[in-house]
Design a protein around this motif. Structure first.
Motif, PDB file in Angstrom:
ATOM      1  N   GLY A  28       0.770  -1.241   0.000  1.00 46.41           N
ATOM      2  CA  GLY A  28       0.000   0.000   0.000  1.00 46.41           C
ATOM      3  C   GLY A  28       0.794   1.281   0.000  1.00 46.41           C
ATOM      4  O   GLY A  28       0.248   2.358   0.263  1.00 46.41           O
ATOM      5  N   TYR A  29       2.081   1.202  -0.335  1.00 47.28           N
ATOM      6  CA  TYR A  29       2.896   2.414  -0.392  1.00 47.28           C
ATOM      7  C   TYR A  29       2.801   3.076  -1.764  1.00 47.28           C
ATOM      8  O   TYR A  29       2.697   2.395  -2.786  1.00 47.28           O
ATOM      9  CB  TYR A  29       4.370   2.078  -0.113  1.00 47.28           C
ATOM     10  N   ARG A  30       2.913   4.404  -1.766  1.00 50.21           N
ATOM     11  CA  ARG A  30       2.895   5.147  -3.026  1.00 50.21           C
ATOM     12  C   ARG A  30       4.293   5.482  -3.521  1.00 50.21           C
ATOM     13  O   ARG A  30       4.493   5.685  -4.722  1.00 50.21           O
ATOM     14  CB  ARG A  30       2.082   6.438  -2.871  1.00 50.21           C
ATOM     15  N   TYR A  31       5.252   5.562  -2.594  1.00 52.67           N
ATOM     16  CA  TYR A  31       6.617   5.861  -3.026  1.00 52.67           C
ATOM     17  C   TYR A  31       7.635   5.083  -2.190  1.00 52.67           C
ATOM     18  O   TYR A  31       7.350   4.635  -1.080  1.00 52.67           O
ATOM     19  CB  TYR A  31       6.910   7.365  -2.962  1.00 52.67           C
ATOM     20  N   ASN A  32       8.816   4.927  -2.782  1.00 49.30           N
ATOM     21  CA  ASN A  32       9.918   4.223  -2.140  1.00 49.30           C
ATOM     22  C   ASN A  32      11.181   5.046  -2.369  1.00 49.30           C
ATOM     23  O   ASN A  32      11.470   5.438  -3.494  1.00 49.30           O
ATOM     24  CB  ASN A  32      10.060   2.823  -2.752  1.00 49.30           C
ATOM     25  N   SER A  33      11.927   5.296  -1.295  1.00 50.88           N
ATOM     26  CA  SER A  33      13.173   6.052  -1.411  1.00 50.88           C
ATOM     27  C   SER A  33      14.324   5.197  -0.893  1.00 50.88           C
ATOM     28  O   SER A  33      15.008   5.564   0.064  1.00 50.88           O
ATOM     29  CB  SER A  33      13.080   7.368  -0.633  1.00 50.88           C
ATOM     30  N   SER A  34      14.527   4.053  -1.549  1.00 51.34           N
ATOM     31  CA  SER A  34      15.524   3.080  -1.094  1.00 51.34           C
ATOM     32  C   SER A  34      16.684   2.905  -2.066  1.00 51.34           C
ATOM     33  O   SER A  34      17.409   1.916  -1.977  1.00 51.34           O
ATOM     34  CB  SER A  34      14.859   1.717  -0.858  1.00 51.34           C
ATOM     35  N   ILE A  35      16.833   3.833  -2.998  1.00 49.37           N
ATOM     36  CA  ILE A  35      17.910   3.707  -3.984  1.00 49.37           C
ATOM     37  C   ILE A  35      18.904   4.852  -3.806  1.00 49.37           C
ATOM     38  O   ILE A  35      18.518   6.020  -3.789  1.00 49.37           O
ATOM     39  CB  ILE A  35      17.362   3.737  -5.428  1.00 49.37           C
ATOM     40  N   ASN A  36      20.166   4.509  -3.680  1.00 46.87           N
ATOM     41  CA  ASN A  36      21.237   5.492  -3.776  1.00 46.87           C
ATOM     42  C   ASN A  36      21.925   5.210  -5.113  1.00 46.87           C
ATOM     43  O   ASN A  36      22.679   4.246  -5.227  1.00 46.87           O
ATOM     44  CB  ASN A  36      22.227   5.348  -2.618  1.00 46.87           C
TER      45      ASN A  36
END
Length: 260
Positions: free
Chosen positions: A124-132
């Motif tokens: 149910g997430y709209r965004y992911n900030s797991s990439i460097n």
């Protein structure tokens, strides 16, 4: 637009350097740092996003309330910082929503490790900030990933900022180790090119990490920690505001860019 974020979590990093730290001290150190961060943000009237593990959130009810009451965004940093199971995606989201009475739409994996985007979407997430989107020896090689936001498996990816061309990472270690004027040049270059800056820190950085016996951290981790880190962030925010930059949470960034 400036996307400041903080990964608030159990301070388990000493384990990576062959040191023991009690769970109570893990929570205590990160609690101290989170208070310092919130004070700096309040001083400058800046909003940020806090990616919290459910485990840490359970132990800081008063700080969780303060984060939400002061207009910051709360997002998921999964359930535990040192271990992961796919069910933690939905369980952490539910627990954080239960504790904060706020909708959780964002996710960041501890240590920027890869995660199945289909599972992120299903949770149910709209965004992911797991990439460097750079290369960090022993951690990851993401030169094949886009530098700026893109959609994958129904989830918006918002990578950590790296400079154009050479992809120099602008994450917490760079902020600690570069002369601040050099970091500002890289930040200005990236902002001009991308239109936004996504940088992240941790609460334990705002405590004294120089205790070699307790933590055994190399100098590139402990450098400019504690009050020096607080002073550097204060200086950086002042500089950004003087240059007419706006700060926003990830949720606001999603909404303003109409990323549905």
């Amino acid at each position: 637009m400036i996307l400041l974020s903080f990964d608030i979590e159990e301070f388990d990093m000493p384990f990576e350097y062959n040191r023991e730290i009690s769970f109570e001290d893990q929570i205590r150190v990160s609690t101290i740092g989170t208070r310092i961060i919130l004070d700096i943000l309040k001083k400058h009237q800046v909003k940020a996003t806090f990616f919290s593990t459910a485990t840490f959130a359970i132990h800081i009810p008063e700080l969780l309330k303060r984060i939400v009451d002061e207009g910051h965004e709360l997002a998921s940093h999964t359930y535990y910082h040192s271990s992961f199971d796919v069910v933690d995606l939905v369980n952490s989201k539910k627990k954080l929503e239960e504790l904060s009475n706020a909708e959780i739409i964002g996710f960041r994996m501890p240590r920027m490790q890869p995660v199945d985007e289909k599972e992120i979407y299903k949770a149910g997430y709209r965004y992911n900030s797991s990439i460097n989107p750079t290369y960090l020896p022993g951690r990851y090689n993401n030169f094949d990933q886009p530098r700026t936001f893109f959609k994958q498996e129904g989830v918006w990816q918002i990578p950590a900022s790296v400079s154009p061309i050479i992809r120099f990472p602008l994450f917490w270690l760079s902020f600690h180790n570069l002369p601040l004027w050099v970091y500002k040049i890289l930040a200005k270059w990236t902002l001009k090119n991308d239109g936004y800056l996504n940088i992240y820190f941790h609460p334990w950085e705002f405590t004294d990490l120089d205790n070699k016996e307790a933590y055994n951290f190399p100098s590139y981790v402990s450098k400019n920690s504690g009050h020096k880190m607080a002073e550097r962030l204060d200086d950086f925010i002042i500089w950004l505001k003087q240059n007419k930059n706006q700060f926003a949470t990830f949720r606001t960034f999603i909404e303003q860019n109409q990323l549905n």
